[in-house]
Motif scaffolding. Structure first.
Motif, PDB file in Angstrom:
ATOM      1  N   UNK A   1       0.791  -1.221   0.000  1.00 51.22           N
ATOM      2  CA  UNK A   1       0.000   0.000   0.000  1.00 51.22           C
ATOM      3  C   UNK A   1       0.820   1.266   0.000  1.00 51.22           C
ATOM      4  N   UNK A   2       2.091   1.181  -0.347  1.00 54.98           N
ATOM      5  CA  UNK A   2       2.938   2.371  -0.372  1.00 54.98           C
ATOM      6  C   UNK A   2       2.744   3.194  -1.637  1.00 54.98           C
ATOM      7  N   UNK A   3       2.203   2.603  -2.669  1.00 54.11           N
ATOM      8  CA  UNK A   3       2.066   3.318  -3.933  1.00 54.11           C
ATOM      9  C   UNK A   3       0.820   4.198  -3.910  1.00 54.11           C
ATOM     10  N   UNK A   4       0.861   5.236  -4.691  1.00 54.38           N
ATOM     11  CA  UNK A   4      -0.280   6.123  -4.813  1.00 54.38           C
ATOM     12  C   UNK A   4      -1.276   5.536  -5.811  1.00 54.38           C
ATOM     13  N   UNK A   5      -2.478   6.031  -5.755  1.00 56.31           N
ATOM     14  CA  UNK A   5      -3.512   5.531  -6.658  1.00 56.31           C
ATOM     15  C   UNK A   5      -3.157   5.804  -8.116  1.00 56.31           C
ATOM     16  N   UNK A   6      -2.509   6.921  -8.354  1.00 63.95           N
ATOM     17  CA  UNK A   6      -2.137   7.256  -9.734  1.00 63.95           C
ATOM     18  C   UNK A   6      -1.083   6.296 -10.281  1.00 63.95           C
ATOM     19  N   UNK A   7      -0.227   5.769  -9.412  1.00 66.22           N
ATOM     20  CA  UNK A   7       0.765   4.802  -9.871  1.00 66.22           C
ATOM     21  C   UNK A   7       0.107   3.507 -10.326  1.00 66.22           C
ATOM     22  N   UNK A   8      -0.929   3.107  -9.616  1.00 73.17           N
ATOM     23  CA  UNK A   8      -1.607   1.879  -9.995  1.00 73.17           C
ATOM     24  C   UNK A   8      -2.389   2.060 -11.294  1.00 73.17           C
ATOM     25  N   UNK A   9      -2.916   3.258 -11.532  1.00 69.46           N
ATOM     26  CA  UNK A   9      -3.736   3.490 -12.717  1.00 69.46           C
ATOM     27  C   UNK A   9      -2.932   3.912 -13.939  1.00 69.46           C
ATOM     28  N   UNK A  10      -1.628   4.082 -13.807  1.00 71.98           N
ATOM     29  CA  UNK A  10      -0.807   4.517 -14.938  1.00 71.98           C
ATOM     30  C   UNK A  10      -0.906   3.578 -16.142  1.00 71.98           C
ATOM     31  N   UNK A  11      -0.891   2.255 -15.960  1.00 69.67           N
ATOM     32  CA  UNK A  11      -1.020   1.382 -17.143  1.00 69.67           C
ATOM     33  C   UNK A  11      -2.366   1.508 -17.849  1.00 69.67           C
ATOM     34  N   UNK A  12      -3.376   2.034 -17.160  1.00 69.01           N
ATOM     35  CA  UNK A  12      -4.701   2.159 -17.758  1.00 69.01           C
ATOM     36  C   UNK A  12      -4.851   3.434 -18.578  1.00 69.01           C
TER      37      UNK A  12
END
Length: 145
Positions: free
Chosen positions: A112-123
């Motif tokens: 859970x260290x990553x920001x939400x934007x990091x997770x959505x970058x591939x999308x």
């Protein structure tokens, strides 16, 4: 009586081998063998598959942790595409570098260290392919001045 050096020189002359043809290998050259390269390639492949399985299995948990509304099957497809992008790389050092980056990304997403934007970058690429709106306001807002 002949000395040892003279006997050795005569043995070299008699055997047909020359001292000039002998090349001394460095320790790193001795380690660079085909068997070692094959082992490194197989080991890297196994580690890549292990990382892929870990991402695939943790997809639902990652989505819940990052409060994402994306379905898990879509996220798994994105994971598959990200791994497929780098499937043509054959250099073991580059594979190891990408593996390190992937493992860090995985840890950040799972803990859970990553920001939400990091997770959505591939999308981003997927979402940008939406058809453009044709109404007046959308055209006005997208126009360049």
């Amino acid at each position: 009586m002949l000395t040892r050096a003279v006997v050795r020189n005569q043995a070299v002359r008699n055997s047909g081998a020359s001292v000039e043809g002998y090349v001394k290998q460095t320790p790193s050259e001795k380690l660079n063998t085909q068997a070692r390269a094959d082992y490194a390639r197989a080991n890297s492949r196994l580690r890549v598959l292990t990382l892929y399985k870990a991402f695939y299995r943790a997809a639902p948990e990652i989505l819940v942790l990052n409060k994402s509304s994306i379905p898990s099957n879509v996220y798994r497809q994105v994971i598959k595409n990200e791994f497929a992008k780098n499937s043509n790389i054959s250099d073991t050092r580059a594979i190891e570098l990408l593996l390190g980056k992937g493992q860090m990304d995985f840890q950040e997403l799972v803990v859970g260290f990553s920001q939400e934007s990091q997770m959505h970058r591939p999308f981003d690429e997927i979402l940008q392919n939406d058809p453009k709106a044709t109404d007046f306001v959308s055209k006005f807002l997208t126009s360049k001045f």
